[in-house]
Write a protein that holds these residues in place. Structure first.
Motif, mmCIF file in Angstrom:
data_model
loop_
_atom_site.group_PDB
_atom_site.id
_atom_site.type_symbol
_atom_site.label_atom_id
_atom_site.label_comp_id
_atom_site.label_asym_id
_atom_site.label_seq_id
_atom_site.Cartn_x
_atom_site.Cartn_y
_atom_site.Cartn_z
ATOM 1 N N GLU A 77 -23.848 -21.651 30.421
ATOM 2 C CA GLU A 77 -22.885 -21.905 29.353
ATOM 3 C C GLU A 77 -22.811 -20.674 28.464
ATOM 4 O O GLU A 77 -23.707 -19.819 28.489
ATOM 5 C CB GLU A 77 -23.299 -23.131 28.526
ATOM 6 N N LEU A 78 -21.750 -20.598 27.675
ATOM 7 C CA LEU A 78 -21.550 -19.445 26.796
ATOM 8 C C LEU A 78 -21.393 -19.931 25.361
ATOM 9 O O LEU A 78 -20.482 -20.707 25.061
ATOM 10 C CB LEU A 78 -20.311 -18.660 27.225
ATOM 11 N N VAL A 79 -22.286 -19.504 24.492
ATOM 12 C CA VAL A 79 -22.197 -19.838 23.066
ATOM 13 C C VAL A 79 -21.329 -18.780 22.398
ATOM 14 O O VAL A 79 -21.662 -17.589 22.418
ATOM 15 C CB VAL A 79 -23.591 -19.879 22.416
ATOM 16 N N VAL A 80 -20.206 -19.210 21.833
ATOM 17 C CA VAL A 80 -19.250 -18.281 21.207
ATOM 18 C C VAL A 80 -19.500 -18.246 19.703
ATOM 19 O O VAL A 80 -19.437 -19.268 19.027
ATOM 20 C CB VAL A 80 -17.800 -18.709 21.513
ATOM 21 N N ARG A 81 -19.782 -17.045 19.186
ATOM 22 C CA ARG A 81 -20.124 -16.878 17.770
ATOM 23 C C ARG A 81 -18.976 -16.293 16.943
ATOM 24 O O ARG A 81 -19.036 -16.283 15.720
ATOM 25 C CB ARG A 81 -21.332 -15.934 17.622
ATOM 26 N N ASP A 82 -17.957 -15.768 17.596
ATOM 27 C CA ASP A 82 -16.922 -14.988 16.918
ATOM 28 C C ASP A 82 -15.652 -15.821 16.735
ATOM 29 O O ASP A 82 -15.117 -16.354 17.709
ATOM 30 C CB ASP A 82 -16.619 -13.737 17.737
ATOM 31 N N PRO A 83 -15.133 -15.937 15.498
ATOM 32 C CA PRO A 83 -13.942 -16.754 15.248
ATOM 33 C C PRO A 83 -12.711 -16.341 16.055
ATOM 34 O O PRO A 83 -11.905 -17.191 16.434
ATOM 35 C CB PRO A 83 -13.682 -16.576 13.742
ATOM 36 N N GLU A 84 -12.560 -15.051 16.316
ATOM 37 C CA GLU A 84 -11.411 -14.598 17.108
ATOM 38 C C GLU A 84 -11.501 -15.130 18.537
ATOM 39 O O GLU A 84 -10.502 -15.542 19.131
ATOM 40 C CB GLU A 84 -11.363 -13.066 17.120
ATOM 41 N N LEU A 85 -12.709 -15.158 19.088
ATOM 42 C CA LEU A 85 -12.896 -15.709 20.431
ATOM 43 C C LEU A 85 -12.731 -17.231 20.415
ATOM 44 O O LEU A 85 -12.218 -17.811 21.369
ATOM 45 C CB LEU A 85 -14.275 -15.331 20.976
ATOM 46 N N LEU A 137 -30.168 -26.979 18.598
ATOM 47 C CA LEU A 137 -30.460 -25.885 19.522
ATOM 48 C C LEU A 137 -29.340 -24.848 19.525
ATOM 49 O O LEU A 137 -29.601 -23.638 19.534
ATOM 50 C CB LEU A 137 -30.687 -26.427 20.935
ATOM 51 N N SER A 138 -28.082 -25.301 19.499
ATOM 52 C CA SER A 138 -26.964 -24.342 19.479
ATOM 53 C C SER A 138 -26.980 -23.536 18.183
ATOM 54 O O SER A 138 -26.639 -22.343 18.167
ATOM 55 C CB SER A 138 -25.626 -25.068 19.649
ATOM 56 N N GLU A 139 -27.412 -24.178 17.092
ATOM 57 C CA GLU A 139 -27.529 -23.477 15.816
ATOM 58 C C GLU A 139 -28.631 -22.416 15.897
ATOM 59 O O GLU A 139 -28.463 -21.299 15.403
ATOM 60 C CB GLU A 139 -27.840 -24.487 14.704
ATOM 61 N N GLU A 140 -29.731 -22.759 16.522
ATOM 62 C CA GLU A 140 -30.825 -21.803 16.672
ATOM 63 C C GLU A 140 -30.389 -20.581 17.480
ATOM 64 O O GLU A 140 -30.691 -19.438 17.122
ATOM 65 C CB GLU A 140 -32.011 -22.483 17.353
ATOM 66 N N VAL A 141 -29.659 -20.827 18.576
ATOM 67 C CA VAL A 141 -29.158 -19.724 19.405
ATOM 68 C C VAL A 141 -28.230 -18.834 18.589
ATOM 69 O O VAL A 141 -28.286 -17.596 18.666
ATOM 70 C CB VAL A 141 -28.433 -20.271 20.656
ATOM 71 N N TYR A 142 -27.377 -19.444 17.768
ATOM 72 C CA TYR A 142 -26.423 -18.706 16.933
ATOM 73 C C TYR A 142 -27.161 -17.724 16.022
ATOM 74 O O TYR A 142 -26.802 -16.544 15.932
ATOM 75 C CB TYR A 142 -25.613 -19.695 16.103
ATOM 76 N N TRP A 143 -28.201 -18.198 15.339
ATOM 77 C CA TRP A 143 -28.888 -17.346 14.361
ATOM 78 C C TRP A 143 -29.822 -16.338 15.023
ATOM 79 O O TRP A 143 -30.140 -15.302 14.427
ATOM 80 C CB TRP A 143 -29.679 -18.221 13.382
ATOM 81 N N LYS A 144 -30.257 -16.606 16.232
ATOM 82 C CA LYS A 144 -31.198 -15.701 16.907
ATOM 83 C C LYS A 144 -30.531 -14.404 17.342
ATOM 84 O O LYS A 144 -31.196 -13.374 17.490
ATOM 85 C CB LYS A 144 -31.804 -16.418 18.120
ATOM 86 N N TYR A 145 -29.218 -14.443 17.557
ATOM 87 C CA TYR A 145 -28.495 -13.253 18.034
ATOM 88 C C TYR A 145 -27.353 -12.915 17.065
ATOM 89 O O TYR A 145 -26.178 -13.052 17.397
ATOM 90 C CB TYR A 145 -27.953 -13.499 19.438
ATOM 91 N N PRO A 146 -27.685 -12.479 15.840
ATOM 92 C CA PRO A 146 -26.678 -12.282 14.792
ATOM 93 C C PRO A 146 -25.655 -11.188 15.074
ATOM 94 O O PRO A 146 -24.573 -11.185 14.479
ATOM 95 C CB PRO A 146 -27.518 -11.946 13.556
ATOM 96 N N ASN A 147 -25.973 -10.261 15.970
ATOM 97 C CA ASN A 147 -25.057 -9.140 16.230
ATOM 98 C C ASN A 147 -24.225 -9.321 17.497
ATOM 99 O O ASN A 147 -23.474 -8.424 17.878
ATOM 100 C CB ASN A 147 -25.853 -7.838 16.327
ATOM 101 N N GLU A 148 -24.360 -10.470 18.152
ATOM 102 C CA GLU A 148 -23.630 -10.723 19.395
ATOM 103 C C GLU A 148 -22.412 -11.609 19.137
ATOM 104 O O GLU A 148 -22.463 -12.536 18.323
ATOM 105 C CB GLU A 148 -24.542 -11.412 20.418
ATOM 106 N N ARG A 149 -21.332 -11.327 19.835
ATOM 107 C CA ARG A 149 -20.140 -12.176 19.726
ATOM 108 C C ARG A 149 -20.268 -13.411 20.617
ATOM 109 O O ARG A 149 -19.703 -14.454 20.330
ATOM 110 C CB ARG A 149 -18.888 -11.381 20.089
ATOM 111 N N VAL A 150 -21.010 -13.256 21.712
ATOM 112 C CA VAL A 150 -21.292 -14.374 22.611
ATOM 113 C C VAL A 150 -22.757 -14.291 23.040
ATOM 114 O O VAL A 150 -23.340 -13.204 23.057
ATOM 115 C CB VAL A 150 -20.385 -14.368 23.865
ATOM 116 N N VAL A 151 -23.318 -15.453 23.384
ATOM 117 C CA VAL A 151 -24.714 -15.511 23.841
ATOM 118 C C VAL A 151 -24.765 -16.407 25.076
ATOM 119 O O VAL A 151 -24.122 -17.465 25.118
ATOM 120 C CB VAL A 151 -25.639 -16.087 22.745
ATOM 121 N N GLY A 152 -25.517 -16.007 26.069
ATOM 122 C CA GLY A 152 -25.673 -16.810 27.267
ATOM 123 C C GLY A 152 -26.664 -17.946 27.044
ATOM 124 O O GLY A 152 -27.573 -17.856 26.211
#
Length: 519
Positions: free
Chosen positions: A78-86, A55-70
């Motif tokens: 919870e906050l899914v963090v997609r950006d390596p700097e974060l 599920l976390s993988e699905e959320v990651y790919w669904k919002y490719p232009n976001e650094r974080v996803v709710g």
């Protein structure tokens, strides 16, 4: 009429309770899927149709232009963090704001979960402080002889299976090897699960991760109604058995280290040093300085550390080694390159599988790391915000208690960071090719102060097992077996393979050239 009004009132009250947190990300203008009452965005995990990693993988790919996803796990934001700097900020730079994992919902933690992985706050910090020296290079080298006999038994079991010409479940084979390793290095016991089909130790390891449906359902209810189900014990099914085992081993050693260089000895050495004291990570005095914290290394606390040594090592190492063998089976040219290196190094050490030899098998290590990139045993990392925190460049402030999800499976397989990520290519981990920026993308053991304390031990044991197999056998895909292992959708933090990993093992050298082990 009154009854109808009461029913409607109850329905409205339940709806309001089941949605009362769902404006959290909307107010902060963070993109997220529309949550369902009570279930949030986690319905398919609760229904056991997807694992947490999937599920976390699905959320990651669904919002490719976001650094974080709710995200809402039940009612909890919870906050899914997609950006390596974060990711770097959460795990390292601003660690003091994210030191808890938040896996325990209540202050009263059940005995087996008072371990280095599940513990938070001062208990975690003091345990880490005391246990870190136990995983020094010298301690690990002293442990290596305990692997020797297990490596030979691993070959023997594989030889027996290959002689029948049938597919061998690499997942089960490596789990038995890992179990025997843990028995020896953890408890100082000869569990012999590689030879004994009905090994009690092997059954105990399987029991930890074979979660009954009843427990899954109660865990879901605990997520949604934490106060009501606060007394539910996630480890009740194994707690009594494991505590009895550890206490018996301690009793036999008269609660004193005996120089066996196993994990029990290391924990008894920690206990012998007395009360653990240090600066608190949770509390400060009126002057703003950390208060002093302390904890006693009791037998119960030792049992909790032994439990996580067993649980973490059992599933992660066996999963990582078997999936690496699976990839090598599908890439025979790379497998031959790995085997050529193993043969060359072992010849240098008179065909002895020893600590120094394993350290020189760099291409094998790259192949293993590549296996963990494609399929990390821990599919995600989790942290919890310890105090209000602001991501300045996002204009986002999150509250204490909000959890951070770092989706490793997705990050490891993102073409933005790894060219053609579906390709199995060990050369990615040649230091000349590995980008330093990917340090906070490739995280099979975590990073920062809460990185896996047993990383080097896990690597040593896993590489020794792979070298033991590949020095004697070539592995090939089993006819009709799926290309990708099937994941148990009940899996939580650790990804569990369902249905095994069947491979054909072919002996590649005569009996007279059996690789020896160091003595």
């Amino acid at each position: 009429m009154i009854t109808l009004v009461l029913v409607l009132g109850v329905i409205i009250a339940l709806y309001l309770y089941g949605t009362h947190t769902f404006n959290y990300w909307k107010k902060k203008m963070i993109k997220h899927d529309t949550p369902m009452p009570f279930f949030g965005n986690n319905t398919r995990v609760f229904m056991m149709k997807m694992s947490v990693t999937q599920l976390s993988e699905e959320v990651y790919w669904k919002y490719p232009n976001e650094r974080v996803v709710g995200f809402y796990r039940g009612l909890r934001p919870e906050l899914v963090v997609r950006d390596p700097e974060l990711v770097k900020r959460v795990l390292v730079t601003d660690f003091s704001s994210f030191y808890p994992r938040g896996l325990n919902s209540h202050r009263e933690v059940e005995p087996l979960l008072r371990n280095l992985f599940f513990a938070d706050g001062d208990l975690w910090r003091l345990l880490r402080q005391r246990m870190t020296p136990a995983f020094s290079s010298g301690k690990l080298k002293a442990m290596f002889p305990l692997i020797e006999e297990r490596a030979e038994r691993l070959r023997s079991r594989a030889l027996s299976g290959s002689a029948k010409g049938q597919a061998i479940d690499a997942r089960d084979l490596m789990a038995r090897y890992t179990t025997d390793f843990i028995g020896a290095c953890g408890f100082g016991l000869d569990s012999d699960s590689l030879q004994d089909e009905n090994s009690a130790f092997r059954k105990l390891g399987a029991k930890i991760f074979d979660i009954p449906i009843k427990d899954v359902i109660v865990s879901i209810l605990k997520e949604m109604f934490p106060s009501t189900f606060k007394n539910f014990s996630a480890m009740a099914r194994v707690e009594k058995e494991l505590l009895a085992l550890v206490n018996e081993v301690l009793r036999q050693r008269y609660y004193e280290p005996l120089g066996r260089n196993d994990f029990i000895d290391l924990m008894l050495e920690c206990k012998k040093k007395g009360t653990i004291t240090g600066d608190s990570i949770e509390k400060v005095n009126s002057k703003g300085s950390p208060e002093q914290a302390s904890v006693e290394m009791t037998s119960e606390l030792i049992a909790a550390q032994v439990f996580i040594f067993f649980a973490a090592g059992f599933e992660t190492s066996s999963s990582a080694t078997s999936t690496t063998l699976h990839e090598l089976a599908h890439h025979p040219k790379i497998q031959r390159k790995v085997q050529n290196e193993i043969d060359k190094v072992l010849a240098k050490y008179n065909n002895k599988l020893c600590y120094e030899a394993i350290k020189e098998m760099t291409y094998l290590e790259w192949a293993f790391k590549e296996g963990m990139r494609i399929f990390p045993s821990l599919g995600f990392l989790i942290r919890q915000c310890a105090k209000p925190y602001t991501f300045e460049d996002l204009g986002l402030t999150i509250d204490e208690g909000v959890k951070i999800i770092i989706p490793l499976q997705a990050l490891h397989n993102d073409p933005k960071y790894f060219d053609n990520p579906s390709e199995f290519r060990p050369e990615r981990f040649d230091p000349q090719n590995f980008y330093s920026s990917n340090r906070f993308v490739y995280l099979p053991f975590g990073e920062g102060p809460r990185a896996c304390i047993g990383e080097r031990l896990g690597m040593m044991q896993s590489l020794a097992g792979l070298a033991a197999v590949l020095s004697r056998f070539s592995v090939h895909p089993a006819p009709g077996a799926p290309r990708k292992p099937t994941i148990d959708t009940r899996a939580n933090i650790v990804q569990v393979v369902r249905g095994g990993i069947p491979l054909i093992f072919t002996e590649r050298r005569p009996e007279s050239l059996t690789v020896k082990t160091c003595t």
